[in-house]
Design a protein around this motif. Structure first.
Motif, PDB file in Angstrom:
ATOM      1  N   ILE A 105      -0.852  12.152   3.679  1.00  0.00           N
ATOM      2  CA  ILE A 105      -0.696  10.888   3.068  1.00  0.00           C
ATOM      3  C   ILE A 105      -1.599  10.646   1.778  1.00  0.00           C
ATOM      4  O   ILE A 105      -1.393  10.229   0.936  1.00  0.00           O
ATOM      5  CB  ILE A 105      -0.423   9.674   4.094  1.00  0.00           C
ATOM      6  CG1 ILE A 105       0.578   9.815   5.074  1.00  0.00           C
ATOM      7  CG2 ILE A 105      -0.512   8.608   3.408  1.00  0.00           C
ATOM      8  CD1 ILE A 105       1.925   9.778   4.284  1.00  0.00           C
ATOM      9  N   TYR A 106      -2.996  11.146   2.401  1.00  0.00           N
ATOM     10  CA  TYR A 106      -4.100  10.692   1.502  1.00  0.00           C
ATOM     11  C   TYR A 106      -3.952  11.586   0.085  1.00  0.00           C
ATOM     12  O   TYR A 106      -4.220  10.862  -1.074  1.00  0.00           O
ATOM     13  CB  TYR A 106      -5.349  11.182   2.139  1.00  0.00           C
ATOM     14  CG  TYR A 106      -5.683  10.516   3.463  1.00  0.00           C
ATOM     15  CD1 TYR A 106      -6.147   8.960   3.591  1.00  0.00           C
ATOM     16  CD2 TYR A 106      -5.294  11.325   4.627  1.00  0.00           C
ATOM     17  CE1 TYR A 106      -6.229   8.710   4.968  1.00  0.00           C
ATOM     18  CE2 TYR A 106      -5.410  10.675   5.882  1.00  0.00           C
ATOM     19  CZ  TYR A 106      -5.916   9.276   6.150  1.00  0.00           C
ATOM     20  OH  TYR A 106      -5.995   8.775   7.086  1.00  0.00           O
ATOM     21  N   GLU A 107      -3.559  12.502   0.191  1.00  0.00           N
ATOM     22  CA  GLU A 107      -3.292  13.388  -1.008  1.00  0.00           C
ATOM     23  C   GLU A 107      -2.417  12.794  -1.934  1.00  0.00           C
ATOM     24  O   GLU A 107      -2.342  12.902  -3.033  1.00  0.00           O
ATOM     25  CB  GLU A 107      -2.806  14.854  -0.821  1.00  0.00           C
ATOM     26  CG  GLU A 107      -2.609  15.902  -2.232  1.00  0.00           C
ATOM     27  CD  GLU A 107      -2.250  17.030  -1.635  1.00  0.00           C
ATOM     28  OE1 GLU A 107      -2.516  18.004  -2.538  1.00  0.00           O
ATOM     29  OE2 GLU A 107      -1.433  17.515  -0.647  1.00  0.00           O
ATOM     30  N   LEU A 108      -1.358  12.059  -1.406  1.00  0.00           N
ATOM     31  CA  LEU A 108      -0.175  11.482  -1.973  1.00  0.00           C
ATOM     32  C   LEU A 108      -0.758  10.322  -3.069  1.00  0.00           C
ATOM     33  O   LEU A 108      -0.249   9.838  -3.994  1.00  0.00           O
ATOM     34  CB  LEU A 108       0.766  10.833  -1.053  1.00  0.00           C
ATOM     35  CG  LEU A 108       2.212  10.476  -1.665  1.00  0.00           C
ATOM     36  CD1 LEU A 108       2.820  11.693  -2.147  1.00  0.00           C
ATOM     37  CD2 LEU A 108       3.072  10.013  -0.574  1.00  0.00           C
ATOM     38  N   PHE A 109      -1.951   9.818  -2.700  1.00  0.00           N
ATOM     39  CA  PHE A 109      -2.632   8.696  -3.465  1.00  0.00           C
ATOM     40  C   PHE A 109      -3.946   9.115  -3.692  1.00  0.00           C
ATOM     41  O   PHE A 109      -4.796   8.274  -3.958  1.00  0.00           O
ATOM     42  CB  PHE A 109      -2.622   7.377  -2.229  1.00  0.00           C
ATOM     43  CG  PHE A 109      -1.256   6.938  -2.014  1.00  0.00           C
ATOM     44  CD1 PHE A 109      -0.796   5.915  -2.864  1.00  0.00           C
ATOM     45  CD2 PHE A 109      -0.622   7.346  -0.864  1.00  0.00           C
ATOM     46  CE1 PHE A 109       0.322   5.143  -2.435  1.00  0.00           C
ATOM     47  CE2 PHE A 109       0.718   6.776  -0.708  1.00  0.00           C
ATOM     48  CZ  PHE A 109       0.883   5.724  -1.574  1.00  0.00           C
ATOM     49  N   ASP A 110      -3.987  10.224  -4.035  1.00  0.00           N
ATOM     50  CA  ASP A 110      -5.258  10.890  -4.734  1.00  0.00           C
ATOM     51  C   ASP A 110      -6.447  10.567  -4.098  1.00  0.00           C
ATOM     52  O   ASP A 110      -7.536  10.531  -4.629  1.00  0.00           O
ATOM     53  CB  ASP A 110      -5.540  10.435  -6.290  1.00  0.00           C
ATOM     54  CG  ASP A 110      -4.256  10.750  -7.099  1.00  0.00           C
ATOM     55  OD1 ASP A 110      -3.354  11.661  -6.834  1.00  0.00           O
ATOM     56  OD2 ASP A 110      -3.913  10.129  -8.090  1.00  0.00           O
ATOM     57  N   TYR A 111      -6.320  10.517  -2.739  1.00  0.00           N
ATOM     58  CA  TYR A 111      -7.603  10.411  -1.812  1.00  0.00           C
ATOM     59  C   TYR A 111      -8.274   8.802  -2.017  1.00  0.00           C
ATOM     60  O   TYR A 111      -9.461   8.740  -1.662  1.00  0.00           O
ATOM     61  CB  TYR A 111      -8.460  11.359  -1.943  1.00  0.00           C
ATOM     62  CG  TYR A 111      -7.849  12.839  -1.506  1.00  0.00           C
ATOM     63  CD1 TYR A 111      -7.608  13.290  -0.227  1.00  0.00           C
ATOM     64  CD2 TYR A 111      -7.500  13.698  -2.612  1.00  0.00           C
ATOM     65  CE1 TYR A 111      -6.802  14.709  -0.074  1.00  0.00           C
ATOM     66  CE2 TYR A 111      -6.778  15.006  -2.271  1.00  0.00           C
ATOM     67  CZ  TYR A 111      -6.504  15.255  -1.060  1.00  0.00           C
ATOM     68  OH  TYR A 111      -5.817  16.420  -0.776  1.00  0.00           O
ATOM     69  N   ASN A 112      -7.596   8.077  -2.928  1.00  0.00           N
ATOM     70  CA  ASN A 112      -8.101   6.749  -2.958  1.00  0.00           C
ATOM     71  C   ASN A 112      -7.942   5.838  -1.914  1.00  0.00           C
ATOM     72  O   ASN A 112      -6.809   5.270  -1.843  1.00  0.00           O
ATOM     73  CB  ASN A 112      -7.687   6.140  -4.268  1.00  0.00           C
ATOM     74  CG  ASN A 112      -7.847   7.166  -5.535  1.00  0.00           C
ATOM     75  OD1 ASN A 112      -8.948   7.911  -5.412  1.00  0.00           O
ATOM     76  ND2 ASN A 112      -7.151   7.182  -6.362  1.00  0.00           N
ATOM     77  N   ILE A 113      -8.742   5.717  -0.926  1.00  0.00           N
ATOM     78  CA  ILE A 113      -8.702   4.643   0.194  1.00  0.00           C
ATOM     79  C   ILE A 113      -9.286   3.522  -0.411  1.00  0.00           C
ATOM     80  O   ILE A 113     -10.559   3.120  -0.425  1.00  0.00           O
ATOM     81  CB  ILE A 113      -9.147   5.234   1.574  1.00  0.00           C
ATOM     82  CG1 ILE A 113      -8.656   6.453   2.016  1.00  0.00           C
ATOM     83  CG2 ILE A 113      -9.057   3.903   2.470  1.00  0.00           C
ATOM     84  CD1 ILE A 113      -9.233   6.905   3.063  1.00  0.00           C
ATOM     85  N   ALA A 114      -8.712   2.382  -0.803  1.00  0.00           N
ATOM     86  CA  ALA A 114      -8.984   1.257  -1.576  1.00  0.00           C
ATOM     87  C   ALA A 114      -9.780   0.295  -0.730  1.00  0.00           C
ATOM     88  O   ALA A 114     -10.773  -0.181  -0.800  1.00  0.00           O
ATOM     89  CB  ALA A 114      -7.821   0.507  -2.260  1.00  0.00           C
ATOM     90  N   TYR A 115      -8.974   0.264   0.500  1.00  0.00           N
ATOM     91  CA  TYR A 115      -9.679  -0.543   1.663  1.00  0.00           C
ATOM     92  C   TYR A 115      -9.137  -0.054   3.075  1.00  0.00           C
ATOM     93  O   TYR A 115      -8.056   0.355   3.207  1.00  0.00           O
ATOM     94  CB  TYR A 115      -9.278  -2.139   1.224  1.00  0.00           C
ATOM     95  CG  TYR A 115     -10.046  -2.977   2.323  1.00  0.00           C
ATOM     96  CD1 TYR A 115     -11.438  -3.291   2.031  1.00  0.00           C
ATOM     97  CD2 TYR A 115      -9.511  -3.590   3.609  1.00  0.00           C
ATOM     98  CE1 TYR A 115     -12.162  -4.293   2.762  1.00  0.00           C
ATOM     99  CE2 TYR A 115     -10.373  -4.512   4.234  1.00  0.00           C
ATOM    100  CZ  TYR A 115     -11.480  -4.751   3.917  1.00  0.00           C
ATOM    101  OH  TYR A 115     -12.149  -5.579   4.693  1.00  0.00           O
TER     102      TYR A 115
END
Length: 959
Positions: free
Chosen positions: A381-391
């Motif tokens: 899942i993280y790759e799907l969002f470019d590893y951007n954990i906003a919060y």
């Protein structure tokens, strides 16, 4: 008794004359304030567990306060322990329903005083030879016992003490003048209570306005503003976009307001068109309502795209994934039609339908939201969002921030028939027997709920169980319905409406309400199925964690049988993913990690079931390790280091090392393509990992760290570094460190395993790695492994007291003890019972022996939490050459250290219970018999310098 008198006299001297007087900690007066280390509640529970009787005199009591004691009072009832509670109607604080809860305690007599201005707050406990007393500011409310800043004095007294007798006389006078609590009295009180509806008392002992009496216009005029979590998340989303990022992921516990958060961010972003995608139409409608509250605008700006609605031209479009993923609808939009796309419950996004939608649209920003990003299918899942954990905010942090409804969790014992408790193999007919239904009813009634009437959700193990239990519960007078995946969405929505209106009391469900459903008024969650996954457990618990004005807390009742996966319960509640068995045991024994007024309670038998599961389960299977490894790798987007597992609150690196000796071997087992190492380099990594990564002695780690910076360090500089670090330093410890690195401490098998030669040498007053390691350190790949070990070891060392070899209540193996006592050789193989060497004497005790073990007849026993009777090994007398020095160890200045483990199921490690003084006069010869053979042992009493803390003591002592 004389010894007890001396202890209390010394404790009073410490408490009222000289605080520096060294005494037993159990009896010393102290102030209870609800700090991070000790709450009023934990002290109450400790005294209740050990007392013969108890007496409470408290003005104010809440249902939440009673909930914190229900499990303990139930266990005391089974043991025949009774108590008395004196309370009042002062200021009409106490609610009628609370008085009904008091009547549930069969072993507690309750009376009501008419004393004018009754405002007392005192708790008296009668023990075998003394009394203890807690008196001060805490009423019997969950806030006062666990969260508020309170001042309460804890005192101990013998029976003839004037203070305790004064309290007892005052109580008896008020008690004798008071009237018994009855159903009839409650009915009359309720009538008078309801005449004052506008002002109500809360669990914080403050007054608040009942907002039910505000006009609708006034309520609507209150603008919706972000909460603390949402403010922080919105700032991080803004910062993320300023870096040019076009994707972001929000990980937020159930009930923390993810939907409102996304609406606030959409308001800040101000898109021309927005798409909100979710998997269920019911969620869609609720999300659209919430968005309208935040964004405002015209009704025609909002639309739904689902099987029943096709508002494709809406500015803010809310679509089910099932509909929008169809080509006929998806291609009706251009790729850039929406400049903001949001995917709710994004942990489902590995499905083809989600990927199809995500890969098609090209918005200016894509936001994903989930409470549980962890997956077991390997999808990233993280790759799907470019590893951007906003919060990210998980359950513990959300509770601490007061974003969720408090909960009281009760782990209760499953139904038992003919000595058999429900387990993994129990047949359906026994799951739906009338006897089990009676057992369920007894528990849900006893543990109760907050609010006027129960609005509950029961999770069952299968459809047949849900349907049959619903029928039987209805026959018993309840109003319930069973819902499964076979029921249409309309049926589910209708049932939820009936639950809210009171037409239903319970919905019995099989999985369909695990997530993606908003039922904020739920005040009771009942788990009638075994825990198969910590993720699902939290999802189900989370159904009740949304705040609602009809409840002050939610009750979670978890029926614990002989399930092999019971170990997942403390893992789920604590969020501890270390897979370290000792961590899991501690989280079962001590639940103070839960924040705010929420509590975790296990009935004694249920808690034992969890311990059995922990002992009988291999937590570090290849599959479990691989799943955890993949999760961290996916989150980071690279091969993780050992240190990353600590940073990500994942596997304990020690678990990895115990499985594979070193991290290089582990990565090979994970099928990673990594640069190869030589046989000696691998042996070196094994030695450093297995000996130092645990952080139990920091001395060796600091030396390695310094030699990674410079090729050598002088002995004097090394000692100075130790002093700067706050570590204890003496000649014996420095010699031990040198001995360890020279491999002279180890047995032959370990020497061979560790490469067969000295790792660090002392040459001309300077320490340095051997030549082969120095050469290997020119390779940055090998160096990274060493640096990683040092980083982990330094982090782990933080929980140990650096000023002395051992830390109270931490666990040590016999091998650890030999090393930390600076013995020249590892003698773990022959170190049984106790042995004096170099002026030190470790005592090792396996408290509960196996029945077939002849040692079961040994006489090891806690006489109290600060007095231990130790029993020698077989065929010993007081005058034996290895026993007599222990008997006289105190007068001869020998340092005796006590290490105890519950039983062999715990593995090799023992809890360190501290230094002890041996009472030489108590030593005596004893005769025992084993299968007709008589043998001699020696027993002697050992006084602990520090009384064993409540949770560890009872964990060790209980069978």
């Amino acid at each position: 008794m004389n010894q007890l008198i001396r202890k209390i006299e010394n404790s009073l001297h410490k408490g009222f004359i000289d605080q520096n007087k060294p005494v037993s900690g159990h009896f010393k007066p102290k102030l209870l304030t609800n700090n991070h280390h000790e709450s009023v509640l934990s002290s109450l529970l400790q005294e209740l567990k050990a007392c013969k009787t108890f007496t409470f005199s408290v003005a104010f009591i809440t249902e939440g306060g009673l909930a914190t004691l229900k499990t303990m009072l139930y266990d005391l009832k089974l043991k025949g322990v009774k108590g008395r509670i004196l309370t009042s109607t002062f200021l009409n604080f106490n609610q009628p329903k609370m008085f009904k809860e008091l009547l549930k305690f069969e072993n507690v007599e309750v009376r009501l005083t008419g004393e004018k201005g009754f405002h007392s707050k005192g708790y008296i406990f009668e023990h075998k030879e003394y009394y203890s007393l807690i008196v001060g500011s805490s009423n019997l409310t969950d806030s006062a016992l666990k969260a508020n800043y309170e001042w309460n004095v804890f005192l101990t007294s013998l029976e003839n003490g004037e203070i305790i007798n004064h309290f007892k006389r005052q109580f008896e006078d008020a008690w004798n003048a008071a009237i018994p609590l009855t159903e009839e009295w409650i009915a009359g009180y309720k009538q008078n209570y309801e005449l004052q509806p506008f002002i109500k008392h809360t669990t914080t002992n403050a007054l608040e306005i009942n907002t039910n009496y505000l006009t609708n216009d006034l309520a609507k005029s209150l603008s919706i503003q972000p909460n603390k979590m949402q403010d922080a998340a919105l700032l991080q989303l803004k910062t993320l976009r300023e870096t040019g990022a076009k994707k972001g992921l929000i990980i937020s516990a159930t009930g923390t307001g993810k939907t409102y958060l996304s609406a606030f961010d959409v308001r800040n972003f101000a898109p021309k068109r927005m798409l909100f995608v979710v998997h269920r139409e019911q969620i869609l409608k609720k999300a659209m309502q919430d968005y309208r509250k935040v964004l405002g605008g015209n009704e025609e700006d909002y639309g739904i795209l689902s099987g029943n609605s096709k508002d494709v031209n809406a500015k803010y479009l809310f679509a089910t994934i099932q509909t929008i993923s169809r080509n006929s609808y998806l291609h009706e939009f251009s790729k850039d039609h929406f400049d903001y796309v949001l995917i709710d419950e994004v942990h489902k996004a590995g499905a083809d339908s989600y990927l199809k939608v995500i890969n098609y649209f090209e918005p200016d920003f894509l936001l994903g939201m989930t409470a549980t990003p962890e997956r077991t299918d390997g999808f990233n899942i993280y790759e799907l969002f470019d590893y951007n954990i906003a919060y990210e905010i998980r359950l513990q942090a959300a509770l601490e921030e007061d974003m969720l409804c408090p909960f009281h969790y009760f782990g209760v014992t499953e139904f038992e028939k003919n000595g058999e408790i429900v387990d993994d193999a129990t047949e359906l007919k026994n799951l739906v027997s009338r006897e089990r239904v009676r057992h369920i009813i007894e528990k849900v009634n006893y543990y109760g709920h907050s609010g006027d009437r129960v609005k509950g959700l029961m999770f069952c193990s299968c459809k047949e169980e849900a349907r049959s239990l619903s029928i039987l519960l209805n026959e018993a007078g309840f109003k319930t319905v069973a819902l499964t995946g076979d029921n249409a969405q309309e049926e589910r929505e209708a049932a939820i409406q009936k639950l809210e209106s009171g037409e239903l009391q319970y919905i019995l469900s099989v999985d369909i309400f695990n997530e993606g459903i908003d039922i904020p008024f739920l005040n009771q969650i009942v788990m009638l199925r075994q825990t198969q996954s910590s993720i699902i457990f939290i999802q189900q618990l989370g159904r009740g964690l949304r705040k609602h004005n009809s409840k002050e807390y939610v009750t979670i009742i978890d029926f614990i049988g002989n399930y092999k996966n019971n170990y997942l319960i403390p893992i789920a509640l604590s969020g501890d993913q270390s897979m370290n068995k000792d961590n899991v045991r501690r989280k079962t024994v001590n639940t103070d990690y839960i924040q705010g007024v929420s509590t975790i309670n296990f009935e004694e038998i249920a808690r034992k079931k969890i311990f059995d599961a922990i002992n009988n389960t291999n937590l570090s299977t290849l599959k479990a390790l691989k799943d955890a490894y993949t999760e961290v790798k996916n989150r980071l987007g690279r091969v993780p280091t050992l240190h990353d597992f600590i940073e990500q609150n994942s596997l304990d690196p020690e678990v990895i090392i115990n499985y594979s000796d070193n991290y290089y071997n582990f990565l090979l087992r994970m099928k990673e393509d990594i640069p190869s190492l030589s046989e000696y380099e691998i042996a070196t990594l094994t030695m450093l990992s297995k000996e130092f990564l645990n952080g139990k002695r920091v001395h060796e780690v600091i030396l390695i760290e310094e030699l990674l910076k410079e090729s050598f360090i002088s002995k004097e500089s090394y000692i100075a570094k130790l002093n700067d670090f706050g570590a204890y330093v003496n000649d014996e410890t420095i010699q031990s460190v040198e001995n360890i690195f020279a491999l002279e401490f180890f047995v032959q098998n370990d020497i061979k395993k560790y490469g067969g030669k000295s790792i660090i040498k002392l040459i001309d007053g300077n320490y340095q790695f051997n030549e082969e390691i120095q050469e290997s350190l020119r390779d940055s790949n090998f160096t990274r492994y060493i640096v990683d070990i040092v980083k982990c070891a330094l982090i782990k060392s933080r929980k140990y007291n650096k000023s002395k070899p051992f830390t109270l209540y931490e666990k040590y193996s016999r091998r650890d003890v030999c090393k930390l006592l600076n013995w020249d050789k590892n003698e773990e193989g022959t170190l049984n019972g106790g042995r004096i060497k170099n002026g030190t004497c470790p005592i090792f005790v396996n408290y509960h022996k196996n029945e077939e073990d002849s040692a079961a007849k040994y006489l090891d026993e806690f006489l109290s939490n600060d007095l231990f009777q130790w029993c020698s090994t077989k065929n010993r007398t007081v005058m034996a050459k290895d026993i007599n020095p222990i008997v006289h160890s105190t007068e001869n200045g020998v340092a005796v250290h006590l290490f105890v483990k519950k039983h062999n199921g715990e593995g090799k490690d023992f809890y360190y219970l501290g230094p002890v003084s041996v009472d030489s006069e108590s030593a005596k010869n004893q005769k025992l018999e084993d299968e007709g053979v008589h043998y001699g042992v020696v027993t002697m009493n050992m006084l602990l310098e520090t009384p064993v803390q409540y949770d560890i003591y009872h964990y060790l002592v209980e069978e």
